[in-house]
Design a protein around this motif. Structure first.
Motif, PDB file in Angstrom:
ATOM      1  N   SER A 252      16.088   7.896  21.988  1.00  0.00           N
ATOM      2  CA  SER A 252      16.635   7.238  23.170  1.00  0.00           C
ATOM      3  C   SER A 252      17.979   7.857  23.552  1.00  0.00           C
ATOM      4  O   SER A 252      18.906   7.907  22.741  1.00  0.00           O
ATOM      5  CB  SER A 252      16.822   5.738  22.899  1.00  0.00           C
ATOM      6  N   SER A 253      18.058   8.370  24.760  1.00  0.00           N
ATOM      7  CA  SER A 253      19.218   9.079  25.332  1.00  0.00           C
ATOM      8  C   SER A 253      19.396  10.475  24.752  1.00  0.00           C
ATOM      9  O   SER A 253      20.357  11.164  25.078  1.00  0.00           O
ATOM     10  CB  SER A 253      20.525   8.290  25.155  1.00  0.00           C
ATOM     11  N   ASN A 254      18.457  10.934  23.904  1.00  0.00           N
ATOM     12  CA  ASN A 254      18.588  12.256  23.274  1.00  0.00           C
ATOM     13  C   ASN A 254      17.422  13.190  23.574  1.00  0.00           C
ATOM     14  O   ASN A 254      17.429  14.339  23.126  1.00  0.00           O
ATOM     15  CB  ASN A 254      18.701  12.102  21.748  1.00  0.00           C
ATOM     16  N   ALA A 255      16.411  12.722  24.311  1.00  0.00           N
ATOM     17  CA  ALA A 255      15.242  13.550  24.602  1.00  0.00           C
ATOM     18  C   ALA A 255      15.608  14.649  25.608  1.00  0.00           C
ATOM     19  O   ALA A 255      16.665  14.598  26.246  1.00  0.00           O
ATOM     20  CB  ALA A 255      14.118  12.682  25.133  1.00  0.00           C
ATOM     21  N   PRO A 256      14.737  15.672  25.754  1.00  0.00           N
ATOM     22  CA  PRO A 256      15.048  16.790  26.641  1.00  0.00           C
ATOM     23  C   PRO A 256      15.318  16.394  28.092  1.00  0.00           C
ATOM     24  O   PRO A 256      16.116  17.034  28.768  1.00  0.00           O
ATOM     25  CB  PRO A 256      13.800  17.681  26.540  1.00  0.00           C
ATOM     26  N   ASP A 257      14.624  15.385  28.595  1.00  0.00           N
ATOM     27  CA  ASP A 257      14.912  14.906  29.947  1.00  0.00           C
ATOM     28  C   ASP A 257      14.574  13.425  30.019  1.00  0.00           C
ATOM     29  O   ASP A 257      14.042  12.841  29.072  1.00  0.00           O
ATOM     30  CB  ASP A 257      14.157  15.707  31.022  1.00  0.00           C
ATOM     31  N   LEU A 258      14.891  12.813  31.151  1.00  0.00           N
ATOM     32  CA  LEU A 258      14.767  11.362  31.282  1.00  0.00           C
ATOM     33  C   LEU A 258      13.327  10.890  31.135  1.00  0.00           C
ATOM     34  O   LEU A 258      13.055   9.860  30.509  1.00  0.00           O
ATOM     35  CB  LEU A 258      15.330  10.917  32.636  1.00  0.00           C
ATOM     36  N   GLU A 259      12.379  11.644  31.703  1.00  0.00           N
ATOM     37  CA  GLU A 259      10.985  11.223  31.634  1.00  0.00           C
ATOM     38  C   GLU A 259      10.495  11.148  30.191  1.00  0.00           C
ATOM     39  O   GLU A 259       9.837  10.187  29.791  1.00  0.00           O
ATOM     40  CB  GLU A 259      10.110  12.191  32.432  1.00  0.00           C
ATOM     41  N   GLU A 260      10.828  12.169  29.394  1.00  0.00           N
ATOM     42  CA  GLU A 260      10.401  12.160  27.986  1.00  0.00           C
ATOM     43  C   GLU A 260      11.180  11.131  27.185  1.00  0.00           C
ATOM     44  O   GLU A 260      10.664  10.561  26.229  1.00  0.00           O
ATOM     45  CB  GLU A 260      10.570  13.562  27.389  1.00  0.00           C
ATOM     46  N   ASP A 261      12.426  10.907  27.577  1.00  0.00           N
ATOM     47  CA  ASP A 261      13.227   9.868  26.929  1.00  0.00           C
ATOM     48  C   ASP A 261      12.535   8.518  27.073  1.00  0.00           C
ATOM     49  O   ASP A 261      12.368   7.769  26.097  1.00  0.00           O
ATOM     50  CB  ASP A 261      14.616   9.836  27.576  1.00  0.00           C
ATOM     51  N   ILE A 262      12.089   8.211  28.292  1.00  0.00           N
ATOM     52  CA  ILE A 262      11.421   6.935  28.550  1.00  0.00           C
ATOM     53  C   ILE A 262      10.059   6.892  27.858  1.00  0.00           C
ATOM     54  O   ILE A 262       9.665   5.869  27.280  1.00  0.00           O
ATOM     55  CB  ILE A 262      11.268   6.717  30.072  1.00  0.00           C
ATOM     56  N   ALA A 263       9.328   8.015  27.897  1.00  0.00           N
ATOM     57  CA  ALA A 263       8.003   8.047  27.280  1.00  0.00           C
ATOM     58  C   ALA A 263       8.080   7.787  25.782  1.00  0.00           C
ATOM     59  O   ALA A 263       7.311   6.982  25.234  1.00  0.00           O
ATOM     60  CB  ALA A 263       7.334   9.393  27.549  1.00  0.00           C
ATOM     61  N   LEU A 264       9.005   8.452  25.104  1.00  0.00           N
ATOM     62  CA  LEU A 264       9.133   8.257  23.660  1.00  0.00           C
ATOM     63  C   LEU A 264       9.598   6.839  23.338  1.00  0.00           C
ATOM     64  O   LEU A 264       9.163   6.248  22.341  1.00  0.00           O
ATOM     65  CB  LEU A 264      10.099   9.287  23.079  1.00  0.00           C
ATOM     66  N   SER A 265      10.466   6.293  24.172  1.00  0.00           N
ATOM     67  CA  SER A 265      10.911   4.917  23.959  1.00  0.00           C
ATOM     68  C   SER A 265       9.755   3.942  24.128  1.00  0.00           C
ATOM     69  O   SER A 265       9.629   2.964  23.374  1.00  0.00           O
ATOM     70  CB  SER A 265      12.042   4.571  24.938  1.00  0.00           C
ATOM     71  N   ASN A 266       8.894   4.191  25.121  1.00  0.00           N
ATOM     72  CA  ASN A 266       7.743   3.315  25.325  1.00  0.00           C
ATOM     73  C   ASN A 266       6.748   3.418  24.174  1.00  0.00           C
ATOM     74  O   ASN A 266       6.148   2.411  23.760  1.00  0.00           O
ATOM     75  CB  ASN A 266       7.046   3.658  26.643  1.00  0.00           C
ATOM     76  N   ILE A 267       6.547   4.626  23.653  1.00  0.00           N
ATOM     77  CA  ILE A 267       5.666   4.789  22.500  1.00  0.00           C
ATOM     78  C   ILE A 267       6.239   4.045  21.298  1.00  0.00           C
ATOM     79  O   ILE A 267       5.509   3.383  20.553  1.00  0.00           O
ATOM     80  CB  ILE A 267       5.466   6.286  22.184  1.00  0.00           C
ATOM     81  N   ALA A 268       7.561   4.132  21.131  1.00  0.00           N
ATOM     82  CA  ALA A 268       8.210   3.394  20.045  1.00  0.00           C
ATOM     83  C   ALA A 268       7.987   1.895  20.194  1.00  0.00           C
ATOM     84  O   ALA A 268       7.707   1.193  19.212  1.00  0.00           O
ATOM     85  CB  ALA A 268       9.703   3.707  20.025  1.00  0.00           C
ATOM     86  N   LEU A 269       8.076   1.385  21.419  1.00  0.00           N
ATOM     87  CA  LEU A 269       7.854  -0.044  21.649  1.00  0.00           C
ATOM     88  C   LEU A 269       6.402  -0.429  21.395  1.00  0.00           C
ATOM     89  O   LEU A 269       6.127  -1.516  20.861  1.00  0.00           O
ATOM     90  CB  LEU A 269       8.260  -0.407  23.081  1.00  0.00           C
ATOM     91  N   ASP A 270       5.465   0.437  21.778  1.00  0.00           N
ATOM     92  CA  ASP A 270       4.052   0.162  21.469  1.00  0.00           C
ATOM     93  C   ASP A 270       3.859   0.007  19.967  1.00  0.00           C
ATOM     94  O   ASP A 270       3.197  -0.930  19.500  1.00  0.00           O
ATOM     95  CB  ASP A 270       3.170   1.312  21.963  1.00  0.00           C
TER      96      ASP A 270
END
Length: 294
Positions: A80-98
């Motif tokens: 979160s806040s460290n991914a290559p860009d905002l889209e991947e930041d949100i995607a990885l955060s959503n996967i973490a929440l799943d």
């Protein structure tokens, strides 16, 4: 820029006043506790263990599945806040929440199947059973595989690990849809759609990195080499079949990546030191204030 016209009915109160007013109701502090104001994740389900299912074995298996999801969720949340860009930041955060949602269901199922797995808490602790299992067990009591424990590495290594994990877990959840325990079967059926997205997200990025620049390919191959030695342990724990190899072979072939040589389960301790460090951070507040409400 024009300022909005003041609302004549606005008394100047804070947007947080509603929370504070609710909290001031006599005896009502539930929304500040560990999670006691949240609905029971298994509410409305008959959690009676079927006669033909061993309750202790069911609880142990749910702990394996739940702990894997919990620990990898924590790792992915570190992006979160460290991914290559905002889209991947949100995607990885959503996967973490799943995965966190899956962990909550599975830990709750483990506790309902065999209450003995829930650690003893200080008298008066407001923690529900899934929080107790997440925050008040020591590393030695976790049932997760070592595959999910290690640091993320770079983005390419995270993608390699997520591809392997999601492919194996999806195959296992598809099989568990017919499990003799209807609760575990329902949890698995719910997770299939999520895991399909996780696998496809990782697969697309695996291909992109493999066929991108020389640097992206180098990093992907290095990341795959880093996580592969513990892959046999993951596959063995989930008892998956050849369908996993079919999917991975397709991804490797399309990406132009040679499949790593089949390896044996890496020996050593049941857990890595990385798990202890992760839990020390994740559990610190709950353990420091076991009776705390916030």
């Amino acid at each position: 820029m024009a300022h909005p016209t003041p609302d004549p009915n606005d008394d100047g109160g804070s947007v947080y006043d509603g929370l504070l007013e609710h909290h001031e109701v006599a005896g009502d502090d539930s929304q500040w506790a560990f999670g006691t104001d949240f609905e029971d994740p298994l509410a409305g389900m008959d959690t009676t263990v079927p006669d033909d299912v061993d309750a202790a074995e069911l609880a142990t298996y749910c702990l394996l599945l739940g702990d894997d999801a919990l620990v990898l969720s924590q790792r992915l949340a570190e992006w979160s806040s460290n991914a290559p860009d905002l889209e991947e930041d949100i995607a990885l955060s959503n996967i973490a929440l799943d995965l966190l949602g899956q962990a909550r269901l599975l830990l709750a199922r483990a506790a309902a199947a065999d209450p003995a797995v829930v650690p003893a808490l200080p008298e008066g602790s407001p923690a529900p059973v899934e929080d107790a299992l997440a925050f008040f067990r020591d590393a030695a009591d976790f049932r997760c595989t070592r595959f999910v424990e290690g640091p993320n590495g770079d983005f390419a290594q995270t993608i390699a690990r997520l591809l392997l994990f999601a492919t194996v877990r999806l195959a296992a959840f598809e099989r568990l849809g017919d499990h003799a325990d209807p609760v575990l079967a329902a949890i698995a059926a719910k997770g299939v759609k999520e895991l399909t997205y996780h696998r496809d997200f990782a697969g697309r990025w695996f291909l992109t990195l493999a066929q991108g620049t020389e640097e992206s390919r180098r990093r992907l191959l290095a990341g795959l080499a880093q996580v592969w030695p513990l892959y046999p342990e993951l596959a063995e724990a989930y008892d998956v079949g050849p369908e996993v190899d079919v999917v991975l072979d397709q991804v490797f072939a399309v990406s132009g990546v040679e499949r790593p040589e089949a390896g044996r389960r890496v020996g050593g301790e049941h857990h890595t030191e990385a798990l202890s460090r992760l839990l020390a951070e994740m559990q610190s507040v709950a353990r420091a204030h076991p009776l705390g409400v916030w």
